[in-house]
Design a protein around this motif. Structure first.
Motif, PDB file in Angstrom:
ATOM      1  N   ARG A   1      53.552  87.267 -12.443  1.00  9.19           N
ATOM      2  CA  ARG A   1      52.178  86.948 -12.623  1.00  9.19           C
ATOM      3  C   ARG A   1      51.031  87.551 -13.455  1.00  9.19           C
ATOM      4  O   ARG A   1      49.786  87.137 -13.592  1.00  9.19           O
ATOM      5  CB  ARG A   1      51.876  87.612 -10.902  1.00  9.19           C
ATOM      6  CG  ARG A   1      50.626  86.909 -10.039  1.00  9.19           C
ATOM      7  CD  ARG A   1      50.091  86.748  -8.434  1.00  9.19           C
ATOM      8  NE  ARG A   1      50.699  88.056  -8.537  1.00  9.19           N
ATOM      9  CZ  ARG A   1      49.818  88.873  -8.107  1.00  9.19           C
ATOM     10  NH1 ARG A   1      48.591  88.368  -8.600  1.00  9.19           N
ATOM     11  NH2 ARG A   1      50.276  89.968  -7.777  1.00  9.19           N
ATOM     12  N   ASN A   2      51.053  88.521 -13.422  1.00 11.26           N
ATOM     13  CA  ASN A   2      50.734  89.948 -14.450  1.00 11.26           C
ATOM     14  C   ASN A   2      50.028  88.871 -15.705  1.00 11.26           C
ATOM     15  O   ASN A   2      49.418  89.204 -16.085  1.00 11.26           O
ATOM     16  CB  ASN A   2      51.829  90.655 -15.192  1.00 11.26           C
ATOM     17  CG  ASN A   2      51.482  92.351 -14.289  1.00 11.26           C
ATOM     18  OD1 ASN A   2      51.022  92.506 -13.134  1.00 11.26           O
ATOM     19  ND2 ASN A   2      52.452  92.818 -14.265  1.00 11.26           N
TER      20      ASN A   2
ATOM     21  N   LEU B   1      46.797  88.050 -14.700  1.00  8.15           N
ATOM     22  CA  LEU B   1      45.601  89.171 -13.722  1.00  8.15           C
ATOM     23  C   LEU B   1      44.156  89.379 -14.641  1.00  8.15           C
ATOM     24  O   LEU B   1      43.135  88.805 -14.550  1.00  8.15           O
ATOM     25  CB  LEU B   1      45.905  90.270 -13.850  1.00  8.15           C
ATOM     26  CG  LEU B   1      47.426  90.552 -13.193  1.00  8.15           C
ATOM     27  CD1 LEU B   1      47.611  92.354 -13.147  1.00  8.15           C
ATOM     28  CD2 LEU B   1      47.298  90.085 -11.471  1.00  8.15           C
TER      29      LEU B   1
ATOM     30  N   HIS C   1      43.085  76.921  -1.842  1.00  8.90           N
ATOM     31  CA  HIS C   1      43.887  77.475  -1.067  1.00  8.90           C
ATOM     32  C   HIS C   1      43.007  78.997  -1.032  1.00  8.90           C
ATOM     33  O   HIS C   1      42.720  79.180   0.577  1.00  8.90           O
ATOM     34  CB  HIS C   1      44.635  79.119  -1.902  1.00  8.90           C
ATOM     35  CG  HIS C   1      45.612  77.889  -3.017  1.00  8.90           C
ATOM     36  ND1 HIS C   1      45.946  78.032  -2.920  1.00  8.90           N
ATOM     37  CD2 HIS C   1      45.301  78.489  -4.048  1.00  8.90           C
ATOM     38  CE1 HIS C   1      47.448  77.452  -3.556  1.00  8.90           C
ATOM     39  NE2 HIS C   1      46.648  77.513  -4.698  1.00  8.90           N
TER      40      HIS C   1
ATOM     41  N   THR D   1      41.445  88.818  -1.639  1.00  3.27           N
ATOM     42  CA  THR D   1      42.433  88.180  -2.516  1.00  3.27           C
ATOM     43  C   THR D   1      43.858  87.303  -2.443  1.00  3.27           C
ATOM     44  O   THR D   1      44.570  86.578  -3.642  1.00  3.27           O
ATOM     45  CB  THR D   1      43.332  89.888  -2.534  1.00  3.27           C
ATOM     46  OG1 THR D   1      44.367  89.905  -1.298  1.00  3.27           O
ATOM     47  CG2 THR D   1      42.440  90.551  -3.231  1.00  3.27           C
ATOM     48  N   ARG D   2      44.050  86.730  -1.497  1.00  2.00           N
ATOM     49  CA  ARG D   2      45.013  85.994  -1.247  1.00  2.00           C
ATOM     50  C   ARG D   2      44.771  84.693  -2.103  1.00  2.00           C
ATOM     51  O   ARG D   2      45.906  84.244  -3.079  1.00  2.00           O
ATOM     52  CB  ARG D   2      45.472  85.395   0.193  1.00  2.00           C
ATOM     53  CG  ARG D   2      46.985  84.624   0.294  1.00  2.00           C
ATOM     54  CD  ARG D   2      47.171  83.665   1.522  1.00  2.00           C
ATOM     55  NE  ARG D   2      45.587  83.354   2.377  1.00  2.00           N
ATOM     56  CZ  ARG D   2      46.077  82.035   1.727  1.00  2.00           C
ATOM     57  NH1 ARG D   2      45.777  81.577   0.415  1.00  2.00           N
ATOM     58  NH2 ARG D   2      44.118  81.748   2.628  1.00  2.00           N
TER      59      ARG D   2
ATOM     60  N   LYS E   1      44.963  84.978  -5.649  1.00  2.00           N
ATOM     61  CA  LYS E   1      46.120  85.435  -6.405  1.00  2.00           C
ATOM     62  C   LYS E   1      47.004  83.790  -6.481  1.00  2.00           C
ATOM     63  O   LYS E   1      48.175  83.400  -7.267  1.00  2.00           O
ATOM     64  CB  LYS E   1      47.280  86.376  -5.534  1.00  2.00           C
ATOM     65  CG  LYS E   1      47.136  87.756  -5.869  1.00  2.00           C
ATOM     66  CD  LYS E   1      47.777  88.605  -4.748  1.00  2.00           C
ATOM     67  CE  LYS E   1      47.335  90.793  -4.975  1.00  2.00           C
ATOM     68  NZ  LYS E   1      48.261  90.811  -4.695  1.00  2.00           N
ATOM     69  N   SER E   2      47.603  83.135  -5.309  1.00  4.97           N
ATOM     70  CA  SER E   2      47.451  81.949  -5.406  1.00  4.97           C
ATOM     71  C   SER E   2      47.401  81.295  -6.582  1.00  4.97           C
ATOM     72  O   SER E   2      48.323  80.400  -7.178  1.00  4.97           O
ATOM     73  CB  SER E   2      47.509  80.899  -4.070  1.00  4.97           C
ATOM     74  OG  SER E   2      47.474  81.650  -2.702  1.00  4.97           O
TER      75      SER E   2
ATOM     76  N   ALA F   1      49.853  81.828  -9.388  1.00  3.85           N
ATOM     77  CA  ALA F   1      51.232  82.126  -8.943  1.00  3.85           C
ATOM     78  C   ALA F   1      50.972  80.354  -9.309  1.00  3.85           C
ATOM     79  O   ALA F   1      52.061  79.686  -8.875  1.00  3.85           O
ATOM     80  CB  ALA F   1      50.924  82.058  -7.030  1.00  3.85           C
ATOM     81  N   ASP F   2      49.888  79.423  -8.896  1.00  3.80           N
ATOM     82  CA  ASP F   2      50.038  78.121  -9.505  1.00  3.80           C
ATOM     83  C   ASP F   2      50.267  78.012 -10.794  1.00  3.80           C
ATOM     84  O   ASP F   2      51.072  77.689 -11.178  1.00  3.80           O
ATOM     85  CB  ASP F   2      48.809  77.310  -8.770  1.00  3.80           C
ATOM     86  CG  ASP F   2      48.588  77.114  -7.369  1.00  3.80           C
ATOM     87  OD1 ASP F   2      49.796  77.352  -6.942  1.00  3.80           O
ATOM     88  OD2 ASP F   2      47.725  76.493  -7.406  1.00  3.80           O
TER      89      ASP F   2
ATOM     90  N   LEU G   1      51.707  80.554 -12.286  1.00  3.34           N
ATOM     91  CA  LEU G   1      52.665  80.861 -12.660  1.00  3.34           C
ATOM     92  C   LEU G   1      54.669  79.824 -12.539  1.00  3.34           C
ATOM     93  O   LEU G   1      55.089  80.316 -13.350  1.00  3.34           O
ATOM     94  CB  LEU G   1      52.887  82.170 -12.430  1.00  3.34           C
ATOM     95  CG  LEU G   1      54.743  82.960 -11.864  1.00  3.34           C
ATOM     96  CD1 LEU G   1      54.736  83.251 -13.164  1.00  3.34           C
ATOM     97  CD2 LEU G   1      54.853  83.816 -10.562  1.00  3.34           C
TER      98      LEU G   1
END
Lengths: 194, 187
Positions: A78-79, A82, A135, A170-171, A174-175, A178-179, A181
């Motif tokens: 996931r980095n 970022l 999200h 933050t969730r 990050k989601s 992640a999508d 990713l």
């Protein structure tokens, strides 16, 4: 000069003047009333005097991937996404440059960062612009990522993607990462050793 | 019976080195006992954390790299980060090492990554789940996980949680459910 160009040029000057590179994404998201619509409108304007034109949704942008930051043992992390939040996800427009020129730039970037270059991933601009705030159930469902033609004097093909909304926590942020990713983990390309 | 036998010297590099220095047979069969992962990781990691030199100094052999477990590789990576110019006793890498030692043995070993800002992340990624734990060097961690069971994503995030409290039931709650088959086997 358009408002869009003036904004990004001022942003570049501010970032060059102090160690505040991280505020780039934040500055985009702090423009006050009408911000989101303005950021969406700016996608259709040249963001740089060096740009060959706004980034079209049919384009792809090529992002460098570095070992131990973005890719570990061949696994995308996931980095890699970022920088959407702060510095801006930096990439080359594949239609506006050559693969060799991009690789050369990525190698120079790796040297300056003291990183080992793994390879690259081509991000579909349509997919980036299709990401939403789905999200986060505490804010309206709107577009989450903007893509801009932030060309430089050295690289007319340079583009950047940013998160253009402020999430409630933050969730969901990050989601979104992640999508990306999940979408691109199987599409990363390693450069062959020279 | 053969399936339960193994070359003893491959258990850990330390075993092999000790065997050599004692002039013990190079190949010695014995009943295979899987290395106690928690003990190996905690011994190794604590030595790295405390900055002591290993008791036996040797140049790693290529075959040792090949057979190194994911846990060994992650510890080596974290140690490399910890020994970088930005490293220190409170560095993100050292705190990640402490967390790594606290993981229950039924969890697979994570991989380690480092961001440009120096944040260290331990992460897992399989078909069924993704999870990462971030360390910034402030004695706290942030966790993000995505369960992909039955094709539906279920995301969870936790910010600024004290590393020292991320043990026991906390691990079962936040990471254990991501490994249900292994977890139930260990229980």
């Amino acid at each position: 000069m358009t408002d869009c160009q003036a904004f990004f040029e001022q942003l570049d000057r501010d970032c060059a003047a102090s160690d505040t590179a991280k505020i780039r994404g934040q500055r985009l998201r702090e423009m006050g009333e009408g911000r989101l619509q303005r950021l969406l409108d700016w996608e259709n304007q040249a963001a740089s005097r060096y740009s060959p034109g706004p980034v079209e949704s049919k384009e792809a942008i090529r992002k460098a991937l570095f070992n131990d930051r973005d890719v570990v043992d061949g696994c995308l992390h996931r980095n890699a996404f970022l920088s959407l939040d702060d510095l801006g996800l930096s990439a080359d427009r594949t239609e506006k440059t050559t693969a060799d020129a991009t690789r050369k730039r990525f190698e120079n970037l790796a040297s300056s960062k003291r990183r080992s270059l793994y390879g690259y991933v081509d991000l579909d601009v349509t997919f980036l612009r299709a990401q939403t705030t789905k999200h986060d159930d505490k804010i309206p469902n709107v577009r989450a990522i903007g893509v801009y033609d932030t060309a430089t004097a050295d690289n007319g093909a340079h583009a950047e993607a940013f998160l253009i909304v402020e999430f409630s926590n933050t969730r969901p942020k990050k989601s979104v990462q992640a999508d990306l990713l999940d979408k691109y983990k199987s599409q990363i390309k390693a450069y062959a050793a020279v | 019976m053969m399936a339960t036998m193994a070359f003893a010297q491959f258990d850990t590099p330390e075993v092999m080195l000790n065997a050599s220095t004692r002039n013990a047979p190079i190949y010695e069969y014995r009943e295979y006992q899987p290395p106690a992962r928690a003990d190996v990781s905690s011994t190794e990691a604590r030595r790295l954390i405390e900055g002591r030199q290993p008791s036996t100094v040797a140049t790693p052999l290529p075959i040792q790299h090949q057979i190194a477990s994911q846990l060994d590789r992650t510890i080596a990576t974290l140690n490399q980060y910890a020994n970088s110019p930005a490293g220190g006793n409170s560095s993100p890498a050292r705190q990640a090492l402490v967390f790594l030692c606290s993981l229950p043995s039924y969890l697979p070993a994570p991989k380690a990554a480092e961001s440009d800002s120096g944040m260290v992340t331990l992460f897992w990624d399989t078909d069924q789940f993704y999870a990462d734990v971030e360390f910034r060097g402030d004695e706290r961690l942030s966790l993000f996980s995505r369960s992909r069971v039955d094709g539906a994503n279920q995301d969870e995030a936790l910010d600024d949680y004290p590393i020292g409290d991320a043990v026991g039931e906390w691990l079962n709650t936040h990471l254990g459910p991501l490994f249900p088959r292994l977890h139930s086997k260990a229980a």
